[in-house]
Design an enzyme around this catalytic site. Structure first.
Site, mmCIF file in Angstrom:
data_model
loop_
_atom_site.group_PDB
_atom_site.id
_atom_site.type_symbol
_atom_site.label_atom_id
_atom_site.label_comp_id
_atom_site.label_asym_id
_atom_site.label_seq_id
_atom_site.Cartn_x
_atom_site.Cartn_y
_atom_site.Cartn_z
ATOM 1 N N ASP A 1 -6.110 -0.902 -6.389
ATOM 2 C CA ASP A 1 -7.595 -0.848 -6.393
ATOM 3 C C ASP A 1 -8.139 -0.335 -5.066
ATOM 4 O O ASP A 1 -9.333 -0.464 -4.793
ATOM 5 C CB ASP A 1 -8.164 -2.253 -6.695
ATOM 6 C CG ASP A 1 -7.734 -3.274 -5.643
ATOM 7 O OD1 ASP A 1 -7.991 -4.473 -5.844
ATOM 8 O OD2 ASP A 1 -7.133 -2.885 -4.625
ATOM 9 N N TYR B 1 0.895 -1.160 0.000
ATOM 10 C CA TYR B 1 0.000 0.000 0.000
ATOM 11 C C TYR B 1 0.928 1.203 0.000
ATOM 12 O O TYR B 1 1.802 1.321 0.875
ATOM 13 C CB TYR B 1 -0.859 0.010 1.275
ATOM 14 C CG TYR B 1 -2.122 -0.800 1.180
ATOM 15 C CD1 TYR B 1 -2.502 -1.659 2.197
ATOM 16 C CD2 TYR B 1 -2.974 -0.705 0.074
ATOM 17 C CE1 TYR B 1 -3.681 -2.398 2.127
ATOM 18 C CE2 TYR B 1 -4.153 -1.440 -0.004
ATOM 19 C CZ TYR B 1 -4.496 -2.287 1.031
ATOM 20 O OH TYR B 1 -5.660 -3.019 0.960
ATOM 21 N N HIS C 1 -9.883 -7.267 -5.304
ATOM 22 C CA HIS C 1 -9.576 -7.225 -3.854
ATOM 23 C C HIS C 1 -10.504 -8.157 -3.074
ATOM 24 O O HIS C 1 -10.893 -7.855 -1.951
ATOM 25 C CB HIS C 1 -9.776 -5.773 -3.378
ATOM 26 C CG HIS C 1 -8.850 -5.322 -2.285
ATOM 27 N ND1 HIS C 1 -7.769 -4.499 -2.467
ATOM 28 C CD2 HIS C 1 -8.899 -5.540 -0.968
ATOM 29 C CE1 HIS C 1 -7.183 -4.228 -1.304
ATOM 30 N NE2 HIS C 1 -7.843 -4.857 -0.385
HETATM 31 C C1 LIG Z 1 -9.779 -11.665 2.585
HETATM 32 C C2 LIG Z 1 -8.914 -10.443 2.628
HETATM 33 C C3 LIG Z 1 -8.401 -9.931 1.440
HETATM 34 C C4 LIG Z 1 -7.584 -8.808 1.458
HETATM 35 C C5 LIG Z 1 -7.282 -8.181 2.696
HETATM 36 C C6 LIG Z 1 -7.771 -8.684 3.901
HETATM 37 C C7 LIG Z 1 -8.593 -9.815 3.864
HETATM 38 C C8 LIG Z 1 -9.122 -10.361 5.152
HETATM 39 N N1 LIG Z 1 -6.551 -7.001 2.679
HETATM 40 S S1 LIG Z 1 -7.350 -5.670 3.261
HETATM 41 O O1 LIG Z 1 -7.404 -5.796 4.679
HETATM 42 O O2 LIG Z 1 -6.670 -4.480 2.821
HETATM 43 O O3 LIG Z 1 -8.665 -5.722 2.602
HETATM 44 C C9 LIG Z 1 -5.675 -6.821 1.641
HETATM 45 C C10 LIG Z 1 -4.521 -5.979 1.749
HETATM 46 O O4 LIG Z 1 -4.108 -5.578 2.850
HETATM 47 N N2 LIG Z 1 -3.852 -5.668 0.590
HETATM 48 C C11 LIG Z 1 -4.239 -6.162 -0.640
HETATM 49 O O5 LIG Z 1 -3.618 -5.847 -1.653
HETATM 50 N N3 LIG Z 1 -5.294 -7.031 -0.752
HETATM 51 C C12 LIG Z 1 -5.984 -7.376 0.362
HETATM 52 N N4 LIG Z 1 -6.978 -8.316 0.286
HETATM 53 C C13 LIG Z 1 -7.362 -8.874 -1.048
HETATM 54 C C14 LIG Z 1 -6.556 -10.137 -1.370
HETATM 55 O O6 LIG Z 1 -5.204 -9.829 -1.660
HETATM 56 C C15 LIG Z 1 -7.147 -10.856 -2.578
HETATM 57 O O7 LIG Z 1 -7.316 -9.930 -3.637
HETATM 58 C C16 LIG Z 1 -8.480 -11.536 -2.247
HETATM 59 O O8 LIG Z 1 -8.444 -12.058 -0.948
HETATM 60 C C17 LIG Z 1 -8.723 -12.672 -3.221
HETATM 61 O O9 LIG Z 1 -9.988 -13.195 -3.013
HETATM 62 P P1 LIG Z 1 -10.270 -14.517 -2.115
HETATM 63 O O10 LIG Z 1 -10.147 -14.093 -0.700
HETATM 64 O O11 LIG Z 1 -11.663 -14.889 -2.504
HETATM 65 O O12 LIG Z 1 -9.265 -15.577 -2.499
#
Ligand SMILES: Cc1cc2c(cc1C)[n+](S(=O)(=O)[O-])c1c(=O)[nH]c(=O)nc-1n2C[C@H](O)[C@H](O)[C@H](O)COP(=O)(O)O
Length: 501
Positions: free
Chosen positions: A272, A244, A363
């Site tokens: 995104d 990030y 995401h």
């Molecule tokens: C489930 C989950 C996903 C997050 C995630 C935290 C969780 C609990 N977080 S978030 O706190 O910001 O939303 C990140 C993150 O830190 N950085 C990021 O690039 N993607 C984040 N993602 C998205 C992740 O990298 C994938 O794009 C997404 O999880 C793929 O979908 P599935 O979970 O269905 O496999």
């Protein structure tokens, strides 16, 4: 003589308890005391959550959200008050809540690990054994969670055209990602706050990734520190970094160059999330937790409208744009990929500006609701790249809703180099720890070998677009057989009054 009394020079609980207000606020974290009075208004999670622990031990609340080196990195040294004689600290006897008692009962009766036959089983179990805020944070998607559901159901709109009478006695499911040989074409994608689900956090995923020779993408917002996660890798295990971008580019530059120095082999810039999405399950569980007061840092009319997500992401730079890419290419030799690309025009721009790849991703449905699934965007992108002879110019990954090896195979047939998987490994880790992650990865390997045989492919290079019928890929609302596995795990099944608990 310190030799006799190890607590000489330590602060006592009584002294710390005197500093329990906005005017003078001391807290204990990992057996050390800190003066956070001046930091209160700057805390991204708002002052209230800190004031809840003013004069007390805040470690239990602090540890799942903050990497251990956070205070060393961000709190001025003169605010570090030194060690605490924990024998003198009154430990609050926390009456176990009725919900927690019920949860402990459910854990006693949870299915054995061997009863999990697919990745959705881990989600079903996790929903019943995880603490509510952890389940809510991991399972939530943005707004109506239409994209989160679409990510999974999009794979059901793509059908196989299997070949027969192909010698598939020896199937090789290995491949290369950014030059690294991996056992199977998936990586553990970046997901924040690993300690919400498992006290050890992301290092559990590191161990699972090592065991199965797949790559782990280290999240910027991990609960473990970056160095803890890198230190947990074994041998020549490969890791990538998800970034990030901070408004303060000096901080970002330091993070990127430190990662390169520690041997990280890929930089995935998340594009995104100029602002984190609105995840209502997460917000709902934060309703009883003053920690979500991220909007107003003074008043008591807490605006609990952003949950944990916003509390941990206020540093992200919404001004990030294509003009910044040359700077990133200038500060590191690591391959740079853009994570969260959602249309072919931006894939073409990514090629033009010289990045090494993209992740077609929304995401996990946690950002812009009703954005298209990664697999659908892949079906749009690859034919256009092939038309222009650009399909080998960069590496293309997708993530989102991958729950079966057939989902991985569909992405590979369309031309992806591999897929990212998020929630399934979080749920496996939260319900069963490392054995759960190990089993989830092994299940995918077993499914992959079987399905490669059934589609008529002996190695991943044999997976080609003609093995698919993607005519339905662009239809978004079609009557589809109820996806019982996903629905059983999905929160919508709980009754409305439970929802408002
Ligand atoms: C489930 C989950 C996903 C997050 C995630 C935290 C969780 C609990 N977080 S978030 O706190 O910001 O939303 C990140 C993150 O830190 N950085 C990021 O690039 N993607 C984040 N993602 C998205 C992740 O990298 C994938 O794009 C997404 O999880 C793929 O979908 P599935 O979970 O269905 O496999």
């Amino acid at each position: 003589d310190p030799g006799e009394n190890p607590h000489v020079g330590s602060l006592t609980g009584e002294e710390i308890a005197k500093h329990n207000s906005r005017d003078s606020c001391w807290v204990i974290v990992h057996n050390k005391a800190y003066d956070v009075t001046e930091f209160l208004p700057e805390h991204p999670g708002g002052p209230k959550i800190i004031l809840k622990y003013a004069g007390k031990d805040a470690t239990e609340e602090y540890a799942p959200i903050h990497p251990p080196d956070t205070l060393d990195k961000f709190l001025p040294k003169d605010k570090h008050l030194g060690p605490v004689n924990m024998d003198t600290v009154e430990q609050e006897v926390k009456e176990e809540s009725p919900e927690e008692k019920e949860r402990q009962e459910r854990i006693k009766g949870m299915p054995k690990l061997e009863a999990c036959y697919n990745l959705m089983d881990f989600e079903t179990v996790a929903r019943y054994v995880m603490k509510k805020p952890a389940w809510a944070y991991y399972s939530s998607g943005a707004d109506d969670e239409i994209t989160m559901r679409e990510n999974h159901s999009a794979f059901h709109k793509i059908w196989f055209r299997p070949k027969i009478l192909v010698d598939v006695e020896n199937v090789d499911i290995s491949t290369k990602m950014l030059g690294t040989k991996v056992d199977i074409p998936f990586y553990v994608t970046a997901t924040a706050l690993g300690k919400l689900g498992n006290p050890e956090g992301e290092v559990v995923l590191t161990r699972g990734a090592h065991k199965h020779n797949v790559i782990q993408m280290i999240p910027t917002l991990a609960s473990c520190s970056f160095d803890e996660i890198v230190d947990a890798k074994q041998g020549d295990q490969v890791q990538w970094l998800q970034l990030y971008v901070n408004k303060d580019r000096e901080i970002t530059k330091k993070i990127v160059q430190h990662a390169e120095a520690r041997g990280v082999k890929g930089l995935f810039i998340t594009v995104d999330a100029p602002q984190l999405g609105r995840r209502e399950k997460d917000m709902r569980t934060k309703f009883d937790d003053t920690g979500s007061n991220v909007q107003n840092t003074g008043g008591d009319n807490v605006d609990r409208s952003q949950g944990a997500a916003r509390a941990i992401s206020s540093f992200i730079d919404p001004s990030l744009s294509w003009k910044d890419i040359p700077w990133f290419l200038s500060i590191t030799k690591m391959p740079i990929l853009l994570k969260g690309v959602q249309r072919v025009e931006d894939v073409l721009k990514a090629i033009e500006c010289g990045v090494h790849g993209v992740v077609l991703s929304n995401h996990g449905g946690r950002q812009l609701d009703t954005a298209r699934s990664g697999i659908e965007v892949l079906a749009e992108v690859m034919p256009i790249l092939r038309e222009r002879g650009l399909q080998d110019k960069i590496e293309i990954y997708i993530d989102g809703g991958v729950r079966r090896a057939t989902d991985i195979i569909k992405a590979m047939c369309l031309g992806a180099k591999g897929v990212g998987i998020g929630r399934p490994f979080l749920f496996a880790m939260s319900a069963y720890g490392l054995p759960g992650v190990d089993r989830a990865m092994q299940l995918l390997k077993d499914e992959m070998i079987m399905n490669m045989r059934l589609i008529g492919a002996a190695k991943v290079e044999d997976l080609t677009p003609d093995m698919l019928d993607i005519a339905g890929a662009r239809s978004h609302f079609v009557t589809q057989p109820e996806d019982t596995l996903a629905l059983r795990a999905y929160d919508a099944l709980i009754t409305p009054n439970e929802m408002l608990k």
